[in-house]
Design a protein around this motif. Structure first.
Motif, short mmCIF file in Angstrom:
data_model
loop_
_atom_site.label_atom_id
_atom_site.label_comp_id
_atom_site.label_asym_id
_atom_site.label_seq_id
_atom_site.Cartn_x
_atom_site.Cartn_y
_atom_site.Cartn_z
N ASN A 163 -5.06 0.14 -5.29
CA ASN A 163 -6.22 1.02 -5.41
C ASN A 163 -7.02 1.12 -4.12
O ASN A 163 -8.04 1.81 -4.08
CB ASN A 163 -7.13 0.55 -6.55
N GLY A 164 -6.60 0.39 -3.10
CA GLY A 164 -7.28 0.43 -1.81
C GLY A 164 -8.44 -0.54 -1.71
O GLY A 164 -9.16 -0.54 -0.71
N GLY A 194 -14.08 -9.07 2.51
CA GLY A 194 -13.51 -7.83 1.99
C GLY A 194 -14.50 -6.71 2.00
O GLY A 194 -14.15 -5.55 2.27
N ASN A 195 -15.77 -7.00 1.70
CA ASN A 195 -16.78 -5.97 1.68
C ASN A 195 -17.26 -5.58 3.06
O ASN A 195 -18.03 -4.65 3.21
CB ASN A 195 -17.98 -6.46 0.83
N LEU A 196 -16.80 -6.33 4.10
CA LEU A 196 -17.22 -6.04 5.46
C LEU A 196 -16.24 -5.12 6.19
O LEU A 196 -16.54 -4.64 7.28
CB LEU A 196 -17.38 -7.33 6.27
N ILE A 197 -15.07 -4.92 5.59
CA ILE A 197 -14.04 -4.13 6.26
C ILE A 197 -14.11 -2.70 5.74
O ILE A 197 -14.10 -2.46 4.52
CB ILE A 197 -12.65 -4.70 5.99
N LEU A 198 -14.22 -1.80 6.65
CA LEU A 198 -14.25 -0.39 6.28
C LEU A 198 -12.84 0.06 5.90
O LEU A 198 -11.85 -0.29 6.56
CB LEU A 198 -14.78 0.46 7.42
N LYS A 199 -12.75 0.85 4.82
CA LYS A 199 -11.44 1.31 4.36
C LYS A 199 -10.76 2.20 5.40
O LYS A 199 -9.54 2.20 5.54
CB LYS A 199 -11.60 2.05 3.04
N ARG A 208 -4.94 -7.66 -13.53
CA ARG A 208 -6.17 -7.51 -14.28
C ARG A 208 -7.18 -6.69 -13.50
O ARG A 208 -7.90 -5.84 -14.06
CB ARG A 208 -6.74 -8.89 -14.61
N GLN A 209 -7.24 -6.93 -12.18
CA GLN A 209 -8.20 -6.20 -11.36
C GLN A 209 -7.83 -4.72 -11.28
O GLN A 209 -8.70 -3.86 -11.15
CB GLN A 209 -8.23 -6.78 -9.92
N ASN A 210 -6.52 -4.43 -11.37
CA ASN A 210 -6.11 -3.02 -11.30
C ASN A 210 -6.44 -2.27 -12.60
O ASN A 210 -6.61 -1.04 -12.59
CB ASN A 210 -4.60 -2.92 -11.03
N GLN A 239 8.03 -4.38 -7.88
CA GLN A 239 7.27 -3.24 -7.40
C GLN A 239 6.15 -3.73 -6.49
O GLN A 239 5.67 -4.85 -6.61
CB GLN A 239 6.68 -2.47 -8.61
N GLU A 240 5.76 -2.81 -5.58
CA GLU A 240 4.73 -3.18 -4.64
C GLU A 240 3.39 -3.34 -5.36
O GLU A 240 2.98 -2.48 -6.16
CB GLU A 240 4.60 -2.11 -3.54
N MET A 241 2.70 -4.48 -5.01
CA MET A 241 1.41 -4.76 -5.64
C MET A 241 0.26 -4.62 -4.63
O MET A 241 -0.89 -4.53 -5.02
CB MET A 241 1.39 -6.17 -6.23
N GLY A 242 0.60 -4.66 -3.31
CA GLY A 242 -0.45 -4.55 -2.30
C GLY A 242 0.09 -5.00 -0.94
O GLY A 242 1.27 -5.31 -0.75
N ILE A 243 -0.82 -5.03 0.01
CA ILE A 243 -0.46 -5.40 1.39
C ILE A 243 -1.29 -6.61 1.80
O ILE A 243 -2.51 -6.66 1.56
CB ILE A 243 -0.72 -4.24 2.35
N VAL A 244 -0.62 -7.58 2.44
CA VAL A 244 -1.27 -8.81 2.90
C VAL A 244 -1.35 -8.79 4.44
O VAL A 244 -0.36 -8.50 5.11
CB VAL A 244 -0.51 -10.06 2.43
#
Length: 561
Positions: free
Chosen positions: A121-122, A135-140, A85-87, A184-189
């Motif tokens: 989506n990063g 999450g908002n504290l980590i720079l991409k 949903r978030q994607n 399929q890959e959904m993300g990285i943990v």
């Protein structure tokens, strides 16, 4: 070294065996110590390796549990639906739901410090153990750089640093999240794990074996240094290393156990070894002492016997030993002493026979001399027409020879010797009645002592012919027999005639007949004979002085010759 060379055989044996004993003891102690130390080091390395393997297994188990639990929650329908949903249509409700799931993962174990999820989506979602969203504290850009070093690709991987937490005390578990429908890959943990809390799981193991460990990855980066591996242990420690290739990562474990701790662990074994070595050394020393003593005591007995033999005493030796060589030595020595005793007995018998022959020879030399002088005296009486006196002299002379025959004996009593002298003086008194007078001082209790026959007659004859007759007037001849202070019997013939010079006395005593013109022949032979009989060259004393007379004393020892 000079002391050892001059020392006795016992001292040499003790010195050399003592040195050998000391060398063997030190060598044995060194070998024992090296063997025990080597065995201790190998055993410690084995235990350290097993411990490191156990720690690795424990860590892998912890990682596997965390991975399985996190994967189970995040592969659930609810979480994957919120991710989808978030994607497509991002919402705050879906974000909060995802962060709640991430928080539930942090509560699974107190070792988890934070959980971070990055979708395709990063976008970054992160929750700390305290519940704070990060999450908002980590720079991409930081996240991209961090994930570049990860090599998960369907597996989980361990990075020796953390994205958000303190990288010195945290590590990161990285794995990809796959869709349960199409894989399929959904993300990285990224799960950040506290190594301090993780190490508490095997703290008891480290404490039990007193290990100091360090963990590195395959690149040599330190994953965890428990700050118990000081540099001073590098040389005096038992170092063990274990390289383990785990699922998704490779770690190298290094442990150090100080040798002091190893010594403590094997102190009992070393004590037992030292006790055994001490017992062996004592037994060896006692054995050496008994062996040396068994050899030396018989030799000392033999040396003592040889010393006594040096004092003219021949003694058989009894070494009291069962050793073959010592028994042979004892037998050979005793046979030698037996042969020496027999040889001495034979030599003594030969000496006695030789002594008898010498006495007989001297006696044979003296008798013709006296006979010649007496016959001259009788001839002179007949020539001077003193026939009655000549008959009286012949009768006295026959009595004299009857006594001197003494039934063939060479040794008679002093009483018999004085009777022979009496007969001789009768003969000489008739011819030289105006030449001398006789005085006697005799202890009758001393007359049974044995003396060589014709001991005094030649002395009396010498006094008359060479002492009193040349005097020109009547002199005195004195015969004395008395007990001396030394216990001997002194028999003295003295005259107050012309005497002799010192040189004449020396010639007579030294046997030089040529210097005195042969006048001392009878006196010299008589002195030799007396000395030979009594076995003492000092048993005759000769004193004389010109114009004052001569005195000859014989010190008679009271024994049967």
């Amino acid at each position: 070294m000079q002391f050892v060379k001059r020392a006795s055989i016992g001292m040499k044996m003790m010195v050399f065996t003592g040195a050998l004993f000391l060398f063997c003891t030190v060598l044995s102690a060194f070998i024992y110590w090296s063997v025990i130390e080597g065995a201790s080091r190998r055993e410690m390395e084995r235990i350290s390796g097993q411990t490191l393997s156990s720690i690795n297994d424990g860590m892998n188990s912890q990682f596997e549990y965390i991975h399985r639990f996190a994967a189970a929650l995040m592969m659930g329908n609810a979480f994957q639906a919120m991710v989808n949903r978030q994607n497509t249509e991002p919402s705050l409700e879906a974000q909060i739901g995802m962060e709640r799931t991430l928080y539930n993962i942090t509560e699974f174990s107190d070792q988890i410090e934070a959980v971070i999820f990055r979708d395709l989506n990063g976008k970054l979602y992160g929750v700390k153990r305290s519940g704070e969203t990060i999450g908002n504290l980590i720079l991409k850009e930081d996240a991209e750089l961090f994930l570049e070093v990860a090599d998960y690709k369907g597996r989980w991987d361990i990075l020796p640093e953390a994205l958000f937490s303190d990288s010195k005390s945290h590590i990161s578990m990285v794995f990809d999240l796959q869709s349960i429908t199409d894989f399929q890959e959904m993300g990285i943990v990224v799960i950040e794990i506290s190594m301090d809390k993780l190490s508490s799981a095997f703290h008891d193991t480290l404490h039990r074996y007193d290990l100091d460990i360090k963990i590195q990855d395959s690149q040599g980066s330190v994953i965890k240094d428990f700050d118990k591996l000081p540099q001073k242990y590098e040389k005096g420690s038992c170092i063990a290393r274990l390289a383990v290739e785990n699922e998704g990562f490779t770690w190298e474990y290094t442990s150090a156990t100080p040798m002091v701790r190893m010594d403590d662990a094997y102190l009992q074994s070393r004590k037992i070894t030292l006790i055994v070595l001490a017992i062996n050394s004592c037994v060896l020393f006692l054995g050496i002492y008994v062996i040396i003593r068994g050899f030396l005591l018989p030799l000392k007995r033999m040396v003592g016997v040889i010393d006594r033999t040096g004092e003219d005493v021949l003694v058989h030796v009894d070494l009291k030993s069962d050793t073959l060589e010592l028994r042979q030595l004892e037998k050979a020595y005793n046979c030698m002493t037996d042969r020496i005793e027999k040889l001495l007995e034979r030599i003594m018998a030969e000496q006695k026979n030789l002594r008898k022959m010498e006495l007989s020879l001297l006696q044979a030399q003296i008798n013709p001399h006296f006979l010649y002088n007496t016959l001259n005296d009788i001839s002179a009486l007949i020539v001077t027409d003193r026939k009655e006196q000549a008959c009286y002299v012949v009768k006295a002379f026959s009595n004299f020879y009857r006594r001197t025959l003494s039934k063939g004996k060479d040794v008679i009593s002093l009483r018999e010797e004085l009777m022979i002298v009496n007969d001789y003086l009768i003969v000489q008194g008739i011819r030289f009645e105006s030449v001398f007078i006789v005085e006697r001082e005799i202890d009758e209790s001393l007359l049974e002592v044995s003396v060589p026959k014709l001991m005094l007659q030649p002395l009396v004859e010498n006094a008359i012919y060479h002492g009193l007759r040349p005097l020109g007037h009547r002199g005195t001849l004195k015969i004395t027999v008395k007990k001396e202070i030394t216990g001997t019997i002194g028999v003295t013939v003295a005259d107050d005639g012309v005497g002799m010079y010192e040189s004449q006395i020396r010639d007579i005593l030294n046997g030089n007949r040529e210097s005195d013109g042969g006048q001392g022949f009878g006196l010299q032979k008589t002195i030799e004979r007396i000395c030979l009989y009594f076995g003492d060259t000092d048993c005759v004393e000769l004193h004389s002085c010109p114009d004052r007379g001569t005195e000859i004393t014989i010190h008679v020892t009271d024994f049967n010759g």
